[in-house]
Each structure stands twice: as structure tokens, then as C-alpha cells.
Write an enzyme that holds these catalytic residues in place. Structure first.
Site, PDB file in Angstrom:
ATOM      1  N   GLU B 210       0.852  -1.185   0.000  1.00 61.23           N
ATOM      2  CA  GLU B 210       0.000   0.000   0.000  1.00 61.23           C
ATOM      3  C   GLU B 210       0.883   1.228   0.000  1.00 61.23           C
ATOM      4  O   GLU B 210       2.115   1.116   0.062  1.00 61.23           O
ATOM      5  CB  GLU B 210      -0.964  -0.023   1.194  1.00 61.23           C
ATOM      6  CG  GLU B 210      -0.282  -0.018   2.548  1.00 61.23           C
ATOM      7  CD  GLU B 210      -1.250  -0.334   3.714  1.00 61.23           C
ATOM      8  OE1 GLU B 210      -2.259  -1.021   3.501  1.00 61.23           O
ATOM      9  OE2 GLU B 210      -0.962   0.119   4.827  1.00 61.23           O
ATOM     10  N   HIS B 248      -3.905   3.229   8.547  1.00 60.31           N
ATOM     11  CA  HIS B 248      -2.646   2.617   8.981  1.00 60.31           C
ATOM     12  C   HIS B 248      -1.636   3.724   9.265  1.00 60.31           C
ATOM     13  O   HIS B 248      -1.526   4.673   8.491  1.00 60.31           O
ATOM     14  CB  HIS B 248      -2.072   1.722   7.883  1.00 60.31           C
ATOM     15  CG  HIS B 248      -2.734   0.379   7.811  1.00 60.31           C
ATOM     16  ND1 HIS B 248      -2.600  -0.437   6.715  1.00 60.31           N
ATOM     17  CD2 HIS B 248      -3.515  -0.278   8.674  1.00 60.31           C
ATOM     18  CE1 HIS B 248      -3.279  -1.557   6.925  1.00 60.31           C
ATOM     19  NE2 HIS B 248      -3.852  -1.478   8.111  1.00 60.31           N
TER      20      HIS B 248
END
Lengths: 388, 290
Positions: B210, B248
Site C-alpha cells: 500500500e 494505517h
């Protein structure tokens, strides 16, 4: 967590980093009260967390109390790059001979603390880094070794500092800034510009400090600053309830409720691929119960920009029947004016889907895949979304 | 074979008497994992799901020969828990907690970097599973199938999506690892690739990355120089706005574009990895190359 300049400067002073003498005011009344106490010329600085404050008109100068009252009152009503100004820092103007840049951050790729210094301070440092990478001195510090004198010597040497008094001032500031960065679990501690005075001493004319949110439990004193930081009502409400709310794109129109940040990113990608934009997202976290799900949907739909809602769940700890129950509860309790598309996968998927099918709620549809869900949520919006 | 854990692993659960620790110990046992001990200070002498509980990791290792640990402890005490396991001689430490301070993991990284046989996984990890053999973590194990594909991921949900798509096509997994979504993971993709490369049962590797950081770019360097097995990559966050943390701790693109999905995809493409646009496409690509 980013701190305001005046908050960061409070900490800087505690570490022996000199800052200009100043006053913080949070209302026109407070401004009036200090008009006669500041020394002129004075610098009027809007306290906002967005970058490029100077260019956006957030830093002004005043030579008289009248000028200060005028520009200060105007600034206190201003909005800079979508952020409302709620406080001003009024500071004495520093008679600088030069402007430097000094920062401590984590070099994530090398997993090492990094000190940066440049004599090209006072301007957009990212532009300097792009156009003249050689103008920024960089020294990595092995955290096991800690910051040593030779690190500082390397820094000022690579930065091209010759004058002994200036070198000493910069080294002292760098040592203090590193200690502050280290002890406060900061992600970034930055001074731009670091002003040099005629006698060679240095003053932090600006201050930036960003602290690792995960480490706030170690710094209760910083928690007090948080109350003063800007946060939207929805962010505050979501955080108080234990959810994460992300303002994704002010120009978007789709809301996303999901479990996990990876899934949220994938939803944003899929909706973009189908030609839409996500405006905000809410992460339920793991193991949400029906009540919690209903609560989450409710918070997200308070954002008026949401014209249709995608609920995408991959249940691991989270159970799909709880999600479905939450959707039913939320929709029954509130007549939402937006279409909702639900996509369930993982633990108890069949039970969840059966619940939704049985209820046959108007405005709630079910999609099999994420791609299909993204397509439906955009089509639904065109057909009957809020404001369509 | 598999990597990190298998049917011979003697797993220890730190924080076994907590809500999550207890629940997932039951789930791990149900999967057939050899959970031999639990640790919670002050609860020594009790048991959870028939698993004996000790006050310290050292006692658990001495009495039950535990050789891997999974940590269901809060982020505030994660650093202590990791060091306690390492001090007791455990070489594989799997950390679930989300919200561990970056500086704590900086310390773990520098402590372990010269210890080649020590492997810290996570934090913010869903754990590790070697389908059919053992699991140490909280993933929904029903969707996994034993097979030839190794998987490592910074996100739990995206890895579930991918595994489900693979399993539906009959493509099984050798070991799946939650690298975690933090700024400094105990083990990055670059550290795990050599383990998959050396595992005879792993025929292909899936990398689910990501935005944020440069771990995918580092992995690309390794793939280019050393990997002979095919790698399929999916990168989430192509449309995430710069400067915003996407949940995150580690998933953030810098204002200047550093850490963008585009840069990661470019590096992995140049290294010869297959790029998938979605978890479903990962399975499609695997079906063709296996």
C-alpha cells in the site's frame, strides 16, 4: 498529531531553544487587551496546521497598535486553505542577518533518525530539496549510539558554516532539537527559519512539531494540547466512539464504511475506477457489533457531502450478520435520504445476506463483489441520491 | 515445508488471559495449532482452554519448550513483551497490537538487525498462517487452503480478499504473513522474500502493499537481483490523497508524492513482478503462471 506553532514553541523553550518574545490571542477581545503590550513592529501569525501559511496570507506585519488591531481582527475571522483561524501568535520582529533551516525526522527507509540543515532557510524547503539537493546537509544518527559531537560537526561542516559563533549556535540548537524529537516521540521537529542575529546567536522564528499519535500515552502533557487542535465534529465524535473517521476528498460524494484501512483504500480505488470519488470513510475496526455498526453509519451520514453510501466488509473477527443487523437497525431508526449498497464477505456472510434479503429495505441493495458494489453505489447516486 | 511456523511449532500466547488472547487461543487450537503455553503476569498456575498459563515467558519456555510467540497484548506494553520473548530465547515473535509507538519499533529493529535467526512479525499484523499446519494470529482461517503460494501483506482485509479469490480458484497458500501497516514493521517484504525463495513448497509469492514508505521499492530491488520465483503484487491506495493518513500509521503519501502507489508499481514492474489491479486479479494472474 501536529502542534500549533505556539504550542511547539512552548516545548522548544523548555529545551533551551530561543524563540522570539510573543503573545497568543484567541479573540478580538484578547487582541485588544495586548495592543499596548507588544513591541512594534510586530509579526502577526495565524495559528493553523496547513502548510504554506505565508503564501496564503497568514503572516502579516504591523507597525502600530491600529495596524495590529486591523490585520489581527481580519486574520481571526479568516480561513486559510479550509482551516479556520482560531488563534494568533504576535511576535517581535527578529533583526536577522540570515535564515537557516533545521529539522529532525525519521528516515523511514533507512530506519534512522535524520538531522537536516540548510543555509537556504525561510523558503519552501521541498522546493530547495528538489532544485538544489546539495544545499541540504543530512546526517543520520544511529539511535543505539545516540547523538554525538561528531554528528553535529559533520552537520555544520556539510552545511558550510564557518563562523565559530554561528556554528556553535546552530550545533546547540540541533542538539536541543534532537533531544526534543527523541524525548517527545516526535515524527518531525522543524525550525524554518532559524534566524541568525548580528551577534551570531540563533532564534527559532518558526516551529513545527508533529508527534506520533501512538506514543501519546507516554506524554500526558501533550494530551492537553489536543483540546486546542482543530478537529471536525465528525472526527471528534468518531474518535470518542472508538472509530476512525477520514476526510478523504472534499470534492467527493461517496461515503465508505469498512473494516480496516486496507479495505478503505481498496474501496477508494474501486470507486475511482468507476468514475466516482469518495468524500469520507469510517473504519469500524475489528469485531463491530450491530449496535456499533449502526452508530458508525449514523456518524458518517451526518456528513452532508455523502450522496450515497458503500458498506464493504471482509469479516475476519467481524461477523457479517452483525454488520447486516447494524445496517437494518440504522435504516429503521433513521430515514436516510441516501441509497446504501452493502457488500459482505467472510465470517457469517450467508447469515448476513439472508438478514438483508428478508428485510427488503427500500434504498438498501446488496452487491457480490467490490467492483459491482462500486458500480452500484455510483449508479444509485445518479438515480436517487441526496441532492441528485 | 512452510516458513516461520508449521505443525511442529510450539506456540506461546502472551496475553492469553485477555479477551482477544483467550478467544483467539480457542480459535488457534480449533485450527490444530500446537499452543503449548500462555503468559500473563500474575496469572501463573491457571489455564486457558486447557493451556497452562505462566507468569513469565522464561518459565513458559523452560516448562513447555515454546519456540514461537504470538502477542495479544496492548500496544503500550508491546515493546516489553517483544523483548521478554527475545530474552527468553524465542526466535519468532508475532505481534498483533495496533498503535505501537514508532520509536519502540525503531528500538526493536536496531536490536534485532544483527540477529539473523530472530524474526519479529508485525505489529499491526493479522498474524501468520501456514494452511493445514498452524496459525498464530486472528485471521478467519476457513478461507485458507494449503498450496504453493506464499503471501505477505501490509493489510489484513486486502489479504483476505486475495486469499479468498485464490482459494475459490483452487490455488492454495504455503504461508501467509501479516507484515502490518506500521511505519517500521519488525519484518518488511525485503526480509521475508529470501525465506519464501528458499522454501521448496513455495512456487510463487504474492505481495500486497500500500501507499507510504519504500518497503515495496526495496522489495523490488531484491526481486530484481535475486528472485527466480514469480511475484504477483497488488498495491492499494492509488487514489488516496497526498498528506492524509489512511488509517494505517504507515499509509501516507508525502506532499511531494513520496510513497505513492505509482512509484511502487513502477519499481515492481521494472523488477519483473506481475502487477494486479485488484485482489481478484491476483488470483487470475496466479492461475496463468502456476
Amino acid at each position: 498529531m501536529k502542534l500549533y506553532e505556539y504550542q511547539a514553541k512552548e516545548l522548544f523553550r523548555g529545551y533551551g531553544i530561543p524563540t522570539p518574545h510573543g503573545h497568543v490571542v484567541k479573540s478580538p477581545m484578547e487582541l485588544k487587551a495586548v495592543l499596548s503590550r507588544v513591541s512594534y513592529p510586530v509579526v502577526v501569525k495565524a495559528q493553523v496546521l496547513v502548510g504554506g501559511r505565508g503564501k496564503a496570507g497568514g503572516v502579516r506585519f504591523a507597525d502600530t497598535p491600529e495596524e495590529l488591531e486591523k490585520s489581527g481582527t481580519a486574520l481571526l475571522r479568516a480561513t486559510l486553505k479550509d482551516e479556520k483561524v482560531t488563534a494568533l501568535l504576535l511576535e517581535e520582529k527578529v533583526p536577522a542577518t540570515e535564515e537557516y533551516y533545521l529539522a529532525v525526522t525519521l528516515d523511514r527507509a533507512r530506519r534512522l533518525p535524520l538531522i537536516m540543515f540548510s543555509r537556504s532557510g525561510g523558503m519552501d524547503i521541498e522546493a530547495v530539496a528538489r532544485e538544489h539537493p546539495g544545499a541540504i546537509a543530512r546526517v543520520h544518527v544511529d539511535p543505539q549510539m545516540g547523538l554525538r559531537g561528531f554528528h553535529l560537526e559533520q552537520l555544520t561542516k556539510a552545511g558550510g558554516l564557518a563562523d565559530p559563533a554561528v556554528k556553535k549556535g546552530v550545533q546547540r540548537a540541533a542538539r536541543a532539537l534532537y533531544r526534543l524529537w527523541d524525548e517527545s516521540d516526535a515524527a518531525l521537529a522543524e525550525i524554518n527559519p532559524l534566524m541568525v542575529l548580528a551577534d551570531g546567536s540563533v532564534v527559532a522564528a518558526d516551529a513545527k512539531l508533529e508527534v506520533d499519535d501512538s506514543a501519546l500515552f507516554r506524554h500526558p502533557e501533550l494530551g492537553a494540547f489536543r483540546a486546542e487542535l482543530p478537529e471536525s465534529e465528525l472526527e471528534r465524535e468518531a474518535r470518542a466512539t472508538g472509530f476512525l473517521y477520514i476526510d478523504v476528498d472534499p470534492a467527493g460524494s461517496v461515503g465508505v464504511v469498512s473494516n480496516g484501512s486496507g479495505m478503505i483504500m481498496s474501496c477508494i480505488d474501486w470507486i475511482a475506477r468507476h468514475g466516482g470519488r469518495v468524500t469520507c470513510a469510517l473504519d469500524l475496526g475489528g469485531g463491530a457489533t450491530a449496535d456499533r455498526v449502526a452508530q458508525g453509519i449514523d456518524i458518517l451520514l451526518k456528513n452532508p457531502r455523502v450522496k450515497s453510501l458503500l458498506i464493504s466488509i471482509f469479516g475476519g473477527i467481524t461477523r457479517c450478520d452483525e454488520i447486516a443487523g447494524g445496517v437494518l437497525k440504522a435504516v429503521k431508526e433513521h430515514a436516510y435520504p441516501v441509497p446504501i449498497v452493502t457488500r459482505l464477505e467472510g465470517t457469517n456472510k450467508e447469515k448476513g445476506l439472508a438478514l438483508l434479503k428478508e428485510a427488503r429495505l427500500a434504498g438498501v441493495t446488496v452487491a457480490g463483489t467490490l467492483s459491482e458494489a462500486a458500480d452500484r453505489v455510483l449508479t444509485a447516486q445518479k438515480l436517487g441520491g441526496r441532492g441528485a | 515445508m512452510s516458513i516461520l511456523i508449521d505443525e511442529n511449532t510450539r506456540l506461546l500466547v502472551q496475553g492469553i488471559t485477555g479477551r482477544e488472547g483467550h478467544f483467539h487461543t480457542a480459535r488457534m487450537l480449533e485450527y490444530g495449532t500446537n499452543v503449548v503455553a500462555g503468559v500473563t503476569p500474575g496469572k501463573g498456575g491457571t489455564s486457558v482452554e486447557g493451556v497452562p498459563v505462566f507468569d513469565t515467558v522464561a518459565e513458559a519456555v523452560a516448562a513447555r519448550q515454546a519456540n514461537a510467540a504470538v502477542l495479544f497484548v496492548p500496544p503500550q506494553v508491546t515493546l516489553d513483551a517483544i523483548f521478554e520473548s527475545l530474552a527468553a530465547g524465542i526466535k519468532t515473535v508475532i505481534t498483533i497490537a495496533e498503535g505501537v509507538p514508532v520509536k519502540d519499533m525503531l528500538q526493536v529493529y536496531h536490536y534485532t538487525k544483527h540477529l539473523p535467526d530472530v524474526r519479529v512479525i508485525g505489529p499491526n499484523s493479522f498474524g501468520v498462517i501456514s494452511p493445514g499446519k498452524a496459525k498464530a494470529g486472528f485471521m478467519a482461517h476457513e478461507i485458507y487452503l494449503p498450496g504453493p503460494v506464499g503471501l505477505m501483506s501490509r493489510s489484513a482485509t486486502n489479504s483476505y480478499e486475495t486469499v479468498l479469490a485464490m482459494t475459490q480458484r483452487g490455488i492454495g497458500q504455503s504461508t501467509c504473513i501479516g507484515v502490518g501497516g506500521d511505519v517500521i514493521p519488525g519484518s518488511a517484504f525485503r526480509d521475508l522474500l529470501p525465506l519464501f525463495a528458499a522454501d521448496p513448497e513455495t512456487k510463487a509469492v504474492v505481495l500486497i502493499g500500500e501507499i507510504g514508505g519504500a518497503d515495496e521499492e526495496e522489495a523490488a530491488d531484491y526481486i530484481k537481483a535475486h528472485m527466480t520465483k514469480p511475484v504477483v503484487a497488488y498495491i492499494a491506495g492509488r487514489n488516496a490523497p497526498p498528506g492524509k493518513k489512511m488509517g494505517h500509521a504507515g499509509a501516507i503519501v508525502g506532499a511531494s508524492g513520496v510513497g505513492s502507489a505509482q512509484s511502487k508499481i513502477a519499481a515492481l514492474t521494472a523488477a519483473g513482478a506481475h502487477i494486479a489491479d485488484s485482489p481478484g486479479q491476483v488470483a487470475e494472474i496466479l492461475a496463468k503462471i502456476l
